[in-house]
Design an enzyme around this catalytic site. Structure first.
Site, short mmCIF file in Angstrom:
data_model
loop_
_atom_site.label_atom_id
_atom_site.label_comp_id
_atom_site.label_asym_id
_atom_site.label_seq_id
_atom_site.Cartn_x
_atom_site.Cartn_y
_atom_site.Cartn_z
NE ARG A 20 6.22 7.53 -1.31
CZ ARG A 20 5.91 6.55 -2.16
NH1 ARG A 20 5.09 5.59 -1.79
NH2 ARG A 20 6.42 6.53 -3.38
CB SER A 39 -0.30 -9.32 6.44
OG SER A 39 -0.24 -9.15 5.04
CB ALA A 41 5.14 -9.12 10.55
CB CYS A 58 -4.60 1.13 -5.63
SG CYS A 58 -4.45 -0.51 -4.91
#
Length: 394
Positions: free
Chosen positions: A212, A251, A277, A338
């Protein structure tokens, strides 16, 4: 203290002598009567050598070694290991006025297989991934409160979804020590709400802290799309970096609410930020070409097991192909996996295939991994899970 014994087949101690901390079920010749899941056991070679002590578990990985040789596993043992982990984090300068969120224990990487501990302010979120660590939770919590500088005042146990369901442990999330005081933590001077009560993992993905910070350096003047934003970490770093606009997509409506809350915590009602969303693939399908010149793809694990590897690689290729199709010329793409089951080479090949499909000129600027507070035990390479690429797209 004498523990019940696990006797190995001849020759099956070789990986353990190289300090790999797992005993697989196929390596076992015999188990003492009465050994139950989560028990502390002694692992003995076929010739009687005492290899180490660890937690027994039913399944492919039968024992996770905690200590080599014949060492007692008690609260003092956990304190010594936690103190060593704390010393590493202190040497990394993660305990600062502008940073009080980091991982204190990363399983095998801190020689405590089956245990994860994340620190958010004065609260430690303890997560067990093995029945043995579940049974040791109170001793570990007690040891956490003994760490220097009054680091931990509250210990929240969050293991309902991480323990093997077949063990039927009926673990309940809740405070072992202390109580709720605040859920606001600080990372590199930015504040955020941590939902350790109902959020994913321990409530925030501290493993992306360094990535980040890198994104912040690329953000000035750019139009940013943060896909799979979860709690909005990349979004508020991009805003501090001077992004022209930031759109956050997930989502989960709950994740979007948390993202909006975190952006407001740092920037108030900043018109540069909007949140949606919506399913990632659907959002990318209807967004215009060239709408964004900095895109972050940080999806949840597409493959949690080797059996899902093929479909995961297809998913990574499709997702990245859509991003290459949409990103503006001169754009920057941060893309991650990941999934521990996906190797660096496999992930890179999936992204390469997506780039070739798009027929765009693509350069690799950075190759990313997990930060230093998610260390990899040199004897346990399986601990490397986070892969990332920063790409320049002509």
């Amino acid at each position: 203290m004498e523990y019940k014994k696990i006797i190995l087949r001849k020759g099956k101690e070789e990986s353990l002598l190289r300090f790999h901390p797992w005993v697989f079920s196929g390596a076992i010749a015999s188990i003492d009567e009465g050994v139950e899941e989560g028990d502390l056991v002694s692992v003995i070679a076929h010739d009687g050598r005492h290899i180490g002590n660890g937690h027994f578990q039913i399944g492919s990985i039968a024992v996770r070694i905690l200590a080599w040789g014949d060492k007692e596993i008690d609260e003092d043992f956990y304190f010594d290991r936690l103190l060593a982990a704390y010393s590493v984090r202190k040497s990394l300068h993660l305990l600062r006025d502008d940073n009080n969120a980091f991982r204190l224990v990363h399983g095998e990487g801190d020689f405590l297989p089956g245990l994860v501990v994340d620190i958010y302010g004065s609260t430690a979120v303890l997560q067990a991934h093995s029945p043995g660590m579940h049974f040791a939770r109170q001793a570990i919590a007690n040891a956490l409160t003994r760490l220097p500088d009054g680091l931990v005042k509250n210990v929240y146990y969050k293991s309902e979804t991480t323990l093997p369901y077949k063990a039927q442990l009926d673990a309940e999330n809740g405070y072992i020590i202390g109580a709720y005081d605040t859920n606001v933590a600080t990372e590199n001077g930015l504040r955020f709400h941590v939902d350790w009560l109902k959020g994913q993992k321990t409530g925030f993905f501290v493993d992306q802290r360094e990535n980040r910070a890198l994104l912040e350096r690329f953000a000035r003047g750019r139009k940013v799309l943060n896909m799979f934003c979860y709690t909005g970490g990349f979004s508020f770093y991009a805003m501090r970096g001077g992004a022209e606009l930031v759109h956050s997509v997930d989502s989960s409506e709950k994740a979007i609410q948390l993202t909006v809350s975190n952006v407001e915590l740092n920037f108030g009602d900043d018109p540069r930020h909007k949140a949606f969303a919506e399913d990632a693939f659907k959002y990318l399908a209807h967004t215009g070409n060239n709408d964004y010149d900095l895109i972050i793809l940080d999806p949840p694990a597409f493959a949690k097991h080797k059996s899902a590897l093929k479909n995961a690689l297809i998913g990574y290729r499709k997702l990245n192909a859509r991003a290459f199709e949409k990103i503006a010329p001169g754009g920057i793409l941060f893309t991650f996996s990941c999934s521990q089951a996906v190797s660096k080479e496999q992930f890179r090949l999936a992204v390469f295939s997506a780039a070739a499909q798009s027929r765009r000129k693509v350069r690799i600027l950075h190759q990313l991994t997990q930060p230093a507070d998610h260390p990899i035990n040199i004897y346990h390479p399986e601990g490397e899970y986070l892969k990332g690429l920063v790409l320049y797209v002509e």
